[in-house]
Every structure is written in structure tokens, then in C-alpha cells.
Scaffold this motif. Structure first.
Motif, short mmCIF file in Angstrom:
data_model
loop_
_atom_site.label_atom_id
_atom_site.label_comp_id
_atom_site.label_asym_id
_atom_site.label_seq_id
_atom_site.Cartn_x
_atom_site.Cartn_y
_atom_site.Cartn_z
N HIS A 284 14.52 -1.50 6.21
CA HIS A 284 14.82 -0.26 6.93
C HIS A 284 13.76 0.80 6.72
O HIS A 284 13.70 1.79 7.43
N ARG A 285 12.87 0.60 5.72
CA ARG A 285 11.87 1.61 5.45
C ARG A 285 10.76 1.59 6.51
O ARG A 285 10.39 0.53 7.01
N ASP A 286 10.23 2.78 6.81
CA ASP A 286 9.05 2.80 7.66
C ASP A 286 7.82 2.67 6.74
O ASP A 286 7.94 2.46 5.54
N ASP A 287 6.63 2.83 7.33
CA ASP A 287 5.42 2.60 6.55
C ASP A 287 5.05 3.77 5.65
O ASP A 287 4.07 3.68 4.91
N SER A 288 5.80 4.86 5.71
CA SER A 288 5.42 6.04 4.94
C SER A 288 5.45 5.77 3.43
O SER A 288 4.60 6.25 2.69
N GLY A 289 6.44 4.99 2.99
CA GLY A 289 6.53 4.68 1.56
C GLY A 289 5.34 3.90 1.07
O GLY A 289 4.76 4.19 0.02
N LEU A 290 4.93 2.90 1.83
CA LEU A 290 3.77 2.11 1.44
C LEU A 290 2.51 2.95 1.53
O LEU A 290 1.62 2.85 0.66
N LYS A 291 2.41 3.78 2.55
CA LYS A 291 1.24 4.65 2.67
C LYS A 291 1.11 5.56 1.46
O LYS A 291 0.00 5.82 0.98
N TYR A 292 2.25 6.04 0.96
CA TYR A 292 2.20 6.92 -0.21
C TYR A 292 1.67 6.16 -1.42
O TYR A 292 0.85 6.67 -2.18
N SER A 293 2.13 4.92 -1.61
CA SER A 293 1.65 4.12 -2.74
C SER A 293 0.17 3.83 -2.63
O SER A 293 -0.51 3.62 -3.65
N LEU A 294 -0.36 3.80 -1.41
CA LEU A 294 -1.76 3.44 -1.18
C LEU A 294 -2.63 4.67 -0.95
O LEU A 294 -3.79 4.52 -0.55
N ARG A 295 -2.11 5.86 -1.21
CA ARG A 295 -2.81 7.08 -0.79
C ARG A 295 -4.17 7.24 -1.46
O ARG A 295 -5.06 7.89 -0.92
N ARG A 296 -4.37 6.68 -2.65
CA ARG A 296 -5.66 6.79 -3.33
C ARG A 296 -6.44 5.48 -3.31
O ARG A 296 -7.41 5.33 -4.03
N ALA A 297 -6.00 4.52 -2.50
CA ALA A 297 -6.64 3.20 -2.48
C ALA A 297 -7.87 3.20 -1.58
O ALA A 297 -7.99 4.00 -0.64
N THR A 298 -8.77 2.28 -1.85
CA THR A 298 -9.94 2.08 -0.98
C THR A 298 -9.50 1.40 0.31
O THR A 298 -8.40 0.82 0.40
N ASP A 299 -10.37 1.43 1.30
CA ASP A 299 -10.06 0.79 2.58
C ASP A 299 -9.80 -0.70 2.39
O ASP A 299 -8.91 -1.28 3.04
N ASP A 300 -10.57 -1.35 1.51
CA ASP A 300 -10.39 -2.79 1.29
C ASP A 300 -9.02 -3.08 0.69
O ASP A 300 -8.34 -4.06 1.07
N VAL A 301 -8.58 -2.25 -0.25
CA VAL A 301 -7.27 -2.46 -0.87
C VAL A 301 -6.16 -2.19 0.14
O VAL A 301 -5.15 -2.92 0.17
N VAL A 302 -6.30 -1.18 0.97
CA VAL A 302 -5.30 -0.91 2.00
C VAL A 302 -5.18 -2.09 2.96
O VAL A 302 -4.08 -2.52 3.31
N ALA A 303 -6.33 -2.65 3.36
CA ALA A 303 -6.31 -3.81 4.26
C ALA A 303 -5.63 -4.99 3.58
O ALA A 303 -4.84 -5.73 4.21
N LEU A 304 -5.93 -5.20 2.29
CA LEU A 304 -5.28 -6.29 1.56
C LEU A 304 -3.78 -6.08 1.49
O LEU A 304 -2.99 -7.03 1.66
N ALA A 305 -3.33 -4.84 1.26
CA ALA A 305 -1.90 -4.56 1.17
C ALA A 305 -1.18 -4.90 2.46
O ALA A 305 -0.10 -5.49 2.44
N HIS A 306 -1.76 -4.55 3.60
CA HIS A 306 -1.10 -4.83 4.87
C HIS A 306 -1.13 -6.33 5.20
O HIS A 306 -0.17 -6.85 5.79
N THR A 307 -2.17 -7.02 4.77
CA THR A 307 -2.18 -8.47 4.92
C THR A 307 -1.09 -9.11 4.08
O THR A 307 -0.36 -10.00 4.54
N LEU A 308 -0.96 -8.64 2.84
CA LEU A 308 0.09 -9.16 1.96
C LEU A 308 1.48 -8.85 2.51
O LEU A 308 2.38 -9.70 2.44
N LEU A 309 1.66 -7.66 3.08
CA LEU A 309 2.96 -7.29 3.63
C LEU A 309 3.34 -8.25 4.76
O LEU A 309 4.50 -8.72 4.83
N GLU A 310 2.40 -8.55 5.61
CA GLU A 310 2.67 -9.49 6.71
C GLU A 310 3.00 -10.88 6.17
O GLU A 310 3.93 -11.55 6.64
N GLN A 311 2.26 -11.33 5.14
CA GLN A 311 2.51 -12.64 4.56
C GLN A 311 3.86 -12.70 3.86
O GLN A 311 4.60 -13.69 3.99
#
Length: 639
Positions: A284-311
Motif C-alpha cells: 500500500h506504500r507509495d514510493d515516498s518511503g523508499l525515496k526517503y531511505s535513498l535520499r543520500r544515495a548515489t545514482d547507481d545505488v538508487v538504480a540498484l534499489a529500484h531493480t531490486l524492488l522489481e525483482q
């Protein structure tokens, strides 16, 4: 409660004052009192003599609690208690609050007709409490003269409007002041860009404590490590919460942040998967929670997080690790895939001493908890066993039991009324000499003679129902999970409380023309009809023997072995009477079948794991002349 021998005010207040003075910067303007405190390295005031304390007690009509009294004898008030209390009362300022703040009236408005003791307390403390806050940032502090322990200590209550939470309670004044000192540290533990590092004797001691805790955790003493890390975390020390969260995740806690370690490129491949999986669990959560956890992450880590979320959401994530431990992970996944979750855990735990951390802040392998096949292996007992196993280099011996087994062996767990899954009725086929992946060829037809990807039984049933458009009142095809049932045996299990129709039942045992097959259909506790139980055994496609208990009588064919003779279990035509008798009979039957064939069903894998599934051919014969039945079809059109 704070015992006087455990707390000495003088050194504590002097150390705090020195830390505050050293943290002050020249570019911030100070008023005259604060500048004097900075120069004197003392946040307090002159000590209150005994007569002044006694005069306050006479004015209040009460003797003060010991820890506040001892504090006044060292400093008659205090500046900058934590981050939001500018001035704390001494003997001149302490007074009964008498709801001067209006908080009692405010909390009273929210009371319903049957308030709890806690809700009534939240009203009363503002009328009877001794007010200690003199100047603050919308923060109230009172001592409660009616919340007194055996040593005469009064509890402290604080409330701040901007916290949006009920009043916080501290058992005594000394504990409150310790917490304010910790808050002072937490607010300075992560200096902003350009600010000097916050370093003093306390931070050096805590950082050394964290490093010692890290080594203790790798050596298997996770309990001592967790205590030390929790203590350092109270002061906001970097590393403490991130290391502690790794321990807590293996103990079953979720929704953890890992204090930015998960977005550190060194650790992301291990710590991002559990973070993302815990987020994905709440769809039920939108992406805001994950975005907050990734707020200080590099672009590569953010891309990895979204790939992992899909997997993770699609069930395709696969945990990998380097070296011998990674090879063991691959073997463990294959074991878990076919239901041998105990063997999978044994494989992983056996290789754990060979695991190596990715860096100094990595305490244990964690990515595997997000793997759809390996994640269900985790139980609190197994988490403790993993944490108790030395790894990553330090010498030592495992502490405590390996917690390999996740449940009882055999079949009798199906008769456990408290077992997950509510198996009041169930059916399964055991096939000897056939691998699990070959079962669809024996028990299914056509396109359905193939295995689906591993998933939980709940997920499998949801997918199965979504894909069906026609339901027959006569046909009885079962969605079964498959795996290994012991040495040389495989199983196909349906625990979806199937209903037994003895007049139309056709045992699938005979379909296994090249093997021995055992069919069990249990329903002595069935809630949707009369109790029943069926057992049939076939070899080479021919039935050897069978019996069925239904409608209050036993029907048998062939020479049933003495150990399985239904007369042992159903000595009377009435059968077992009452739920306890039904459980005893069912358990005895299942134990006898397990002993006769040397088989078991893996409880953990079936109730919590992910297994391959397929749909069998019907367990009932086709309708005969004159028999009627209903077929329901669903057609979905545009909205």
C-alpha cells in the motif's frame, strides 16, 4: 530508579559542561550567561545549601525526591538540558504546575467515557506535577509526586507539542538528565558541512565500545554486542545503529534503516535487499518511503534499489555471495526449492565460518533474507544460531544450539491444532523412486504437467484462482506443492481443506505405473462435513491395499499391514468422538504411515516456504448416466 552509588552528580555535570563548551563555535552569538558558562566550562549554578533546599520543601509541603535533591546540592538549576530546554529549575523556580500550561484541560478534551489509567494520568500530572522547565522550546517538564517508587523517587514526565506523542516518562530525575545528556550528544553526532567534528572523551569511549562490539558480534557474542551498540546508539554515535540493525534483522525485526549503510556502495548488495524487501512487503506504500531511505544515495545505488524492488516484487531476486559461502548458498537454495529447508539451513550454517564481510561495518550475510527461497528459512531461533556462529575471521566456537530443525519430522504435525495453515483436512501423494520434478508427468495431464515457479501456497492459490474461468461441481483437480519427503520419496501436497466424496473418489496412486505410491486424504477434523480418512497404496499402477473411514464405517480392500490396520484406529463404528479424540486418532494414523514408509512432510517448507506447484488431474471419476452436476463459468468484459 537510580541508586546513589551508581550515579555521581559532580563528575557527570562537569563532563557535560566541558563537552558543551568545546562544542560551542565562535561564529554563534551567545548571551552574557551562556558566554560565561562557556568560559567557565560550567552549565550549572552554585550549589544550593541545605537550608535553601529545606525551604523549598517547606514551601511545597513535600520532601523532594532523592535524585533531584542531590542534584540541587551540586547545582541549583541547569542550562541547556538536551536540545530544547534552555533553563531547568533550581530551588527558586521550582513550583507546582497547577495546569499553568493548560495541558490538563487539553488532554481531558480527548477522554472518552471509559478512559484508561494512562489517559487519566496524562491529565492529572499537569495539575499535581512539580514544574521544572523555566525556559524551553515548547517543552514541559514535571516531577509527579504521585508516581513514586520504593526509594522515594518521583517519575519525570515531559511533553513537547512538536513531538505529536503522549508524555514521555522517566523513572526518576537522574534518568531524565542522563537522557538529556544523550540528546545533547545525538544532536551533535553528525555535524553539518563545515562544522567541526564533535569529539570528546565520551565519544572516544563510545566509539571504542562500538569497535569492540563489532568484533564481539563477529566472534558470536551477539548479545553482548547488541547491548553495547544500543548503549552507543542512545548517544547517536555513527555506526552504532547500522551495526545493531543487522543484528536485529536476523532476530526477526523489520522496517530497519541500517543508518545509511544500505546505501553505502560497499554494502549495498547485502543490505539493500532486506531494506527493499521490507518496503515491498507493504504494497500500500507509495514510493515516498523508499525515496526517503535513498535520499543520500548515489545514482547507481538508487538504480540498484529500484531493480531490486522489481525483482523482489516479481519473486525473481536471487541472493549471491562470493567464495565458498556463496557456493553453499547455491546448494542451499536448491535444497529449499524441493522442500528440504532443514538441509538448506544446515548447508548455509556449515559454511558460515568461511563467509567474509564486505567491509568493517558488515556483521553477517543479510541479502539472503530477501531471496524468495532462502528468506523463509529464517526463524528467531535460526537467527540466533547464525549470530552465535563465529565468522569473518575471528576464532571461536559457535555459542548455543544450531537450531537446524524448524519443526517436527514425520507427518503428525498435520494433526497439530496450532500448526500454521489450519490443516483440518488435507491430501497428499507420496511417490517412491521419482524426483519431485517428475511428479507432474505421473499426476497431471497435458499443459498442466509442468511445474510453476516456487511460491508460497497462498500465492499459488491466488494465482491459480485468477487464472480459472470455469469451476465444475464434479471435477476435483488439486493444486499441489511438491518436494522431497525423505530418502527416495517425493510428495505432492494439497492443504486447502479439500472436501472428500467417497462415492466418486479415484485414488491417484494407480497413475504411478513405474513406482510405489501412497495416497493419504485426512479429514477427521473437517468442518464442512462428516469426518473421514483415506489411505491407499499402489505399486506399478496396481492398488495393493486401501481403507477409507467415512460415514461412520471402514471399508477396506487388499491385505492392509498390521501397523496400518484401521481396526487399531477405529475400534468402533462411531469412530473418534470429540475434537481431542479426533486429534489423537489422526496423529496416531499419521505416525503409523510415517513409520511404515520412512517418510515425512517438511512442515516449515509447506507452511512458510516457497515450493513448485502444479495442478493434478481430477481426484474424482467422471459423472455416470443420470448424475447431475453444476459448472460455473466467469466471463470478464470491459468495465
Amino acid at each position: 530508579m537510580t541508586h546513589p552509588t551508581q550515579f555521581t552528580w559532580g563528575p557527570f555535570l562537569r563532563d557535560w559542561s566541558g563537552e558543551w563548551a568545546d562544542s560551542a563555535t565562535d561564529d554563534v552569538p551567545y548571551d552574557r550567561a551562556d558566554e560565561a558558562a562557556r568560559q567557565d566550562r560550567w552549565l550549572g549554578f552554585p550549589a544550593a545549601p541545605e537550608e535553601r533546599i529545606a525551604a523549598l520543601e517547606e514551601r511545597l509541603g513535600r520532601r523532594l525526591p532523592p535524585s533531584y535533591r542531590e542534584f540541587l546540592a551540586v547545582s541549583d538549576g541547569w542550562r541547556h538540558a538536551g536540545g530544547f530546554i534552555t533553563l531547568l529549575a533550581g530551588t527558586a523556580e521550582a513550583r507546582w504546575h497547577n495546569d499553568a500550561s493548560g495541558l490538563a484541560a487539553m488532554f481531558e478534551e480527548y477522554l472518552d467515557d471509559d478512559p484508561t489509567p494512562e489517559e487519566l494520568r496524562d491529565v492529572g500530572i499537569w495539575r499535581r506535577g512539580l514544574q521544572l522547565d523555566v525556559e524551553s522550546d515548547a517543552t514541559r517538564v514535571v516531577l509527579d509526586p504521585e508516581d513514586v517508587d520504593e526509594d522515594g523517587e518521583w517519575a519525570v514526565y515531559t511533553w513537547a507539542s512538536w513531538r505529536a506523542e503522549p508524555p514521555r516518562r522517566f523513572p526518576d530525575f537522574a534518568t531524565f538528565m542522563r537522557d538529556m545528556h544523550q540528546e545533547f550528544h545525538r544532536l551533535r553526532a553528525r555535524p553539518a558541512n563545515g562544522e567541526p567534528e564533535f569529539v570528546n572523551a565520551t565519544t572516544r569511549r563510545l566509539d571504542a565500545q562500538i569497535e569492540e562490539a563489532r568484533l564481539r558480534a563477529l566472534g558470536g557474542d551477539w548479545e553482548g554486542a547488541e547491548r553495547a551498540l544500543d548503549g552507543a546508539s542512545e548517544y547517536g554515535r555513527p555506526r552504532a545503529a547500522g551495526l545493531g540493525d543487522q543484528i536485529r534483522r536476523l532476530l526477526g525485526r523489520t522496517d530497519l534503516s541500517y543508518q545509511d549503510l544500505a546505501i553505502d556502495p560497499r554494502y549495498a548488495v547485502e543490505l539493500l535487499p532486506p531494506l527493499v524487501a521490507d518496503y515491498a512487503r507493504h504494497r500500500h506504500r507509495d514510493d515516498s518511503g523508499l525515496k526517503y531511505s535513498l535520499r543520500r544515495a548515489t545514482d547507481d545505488v538508487v538504480a540498484l534499489a529500484h531493480t531490486l524492488l522489481e525483482q523482489v516484487r516479481s519473486g525473481t531476486y536471487r541472493y549471491t555471495a562470493a567464495g565458498p559461502f556463496g557456493e553453499a548458498v547455491d546448494r542451499a537454495r536448491e535444497s529449499a526449492r524441493w522442500g528440504d529447508t532443514d538441509g538448506a539451513w544446515r548447508t548455509m550454517l556449515g559454511a558460515l565460518p568461511l563467509w567474509q564481510p564486505l567491509g568493517p561495518d558488515h556483521l553477517a550475510p543479510l541479502g539472503w533474507v530477501a531471496d524468495p527461497l532462502l528468506g523463509p528459512l529464517l526463524t528467531p531461533e535460526r537467527g540466533r544460531a547464525l549470530l552465535s556462529t563465529p565468522r569473518g575471521g575471528p576464532a571461536g566456537e559457535p555459542r548455543g544450539d544450531d537450531a537446524v530443525r524448524s519443526g517436527p519430522e514425520g507427518l503428525s504435525w498435520l494433526a497439530d491444532g496450532d500448526a500454521p495453515g489450519d490443516h483440518t483436512s488435507y491430501r497428499f501423494v507420496l511417490v517412491e523412486g521419482v524426483e519431485p520434478w517428475d511428479l507432474p508427468g505421473r499426476l497431471a495431464d497435458g499443459e498442466e504437467a509442468a511445474l510453476d515457479e516456487p511460491m508460497t501456497l497462498h500465492e499459488a492459490h491466488e494465482r491459480w484462482l485468477r487464472g480459472r474461468r470455469e469451476f465444475s461441481g464434479f471435477e476435483d483437480r488439486a493444486l499441489v506443492a511438491v518436494g522431497r519427503a525423505g530418502v527416495g520419496w517425493s510428495f505432492a501436497f494439497d492443504g486447502d481443506r479439500p472436501h472428500f466424496a467417497p462415492q466418486r473418489f479415484v485414488s491417484p496412486a494407480a497413475a504411478c505405473a513405474d513406482a510405489r505410491a501412497v495416497v493419504v486424504w485426512g479429514g477427521l477434523r473437517d468442518r464442512h462435513g462428516d469426518p473421514f480418512f483415506h489411505l491407499s497404496v499402489a505399486r506399478g499402477g496396481a492398488e495393493l491395499y486401501a481403507f477409507t473411514y467415512a460415514d461412520g464405517e471402514v471399508r477396506r480392500t487388499g491385505p492392509v499391514p498390521p501397523a496400518l490396520d484401521p481396526g487399531r484406529f477405529f475400534p468402533s463404528q462411531e469412530g473418534p468422538v470429540g475434537p481431542e479424540a479426533a486429534l489423537r486418532t489422526e496423529r496416531a494414523l499419521l505416525e503409523a504411515i510415517a513409520d511404515e514408509f520412512g517418510v515425512h512432510l517438511p512442515r516449515h517448507a509447506i507452511t512458510r516456504g516457497r515450493l513448485h506447484t502444479f495442478t493434478t488431474r481430477s481426484w474424482t471419476r467422471p459423472p455416470q448416466d443420470g448424475e447431475t452436476f453444476t459448472v460455473t463459468r466467469f466471463e470478464w468484459g470491459p468495465n
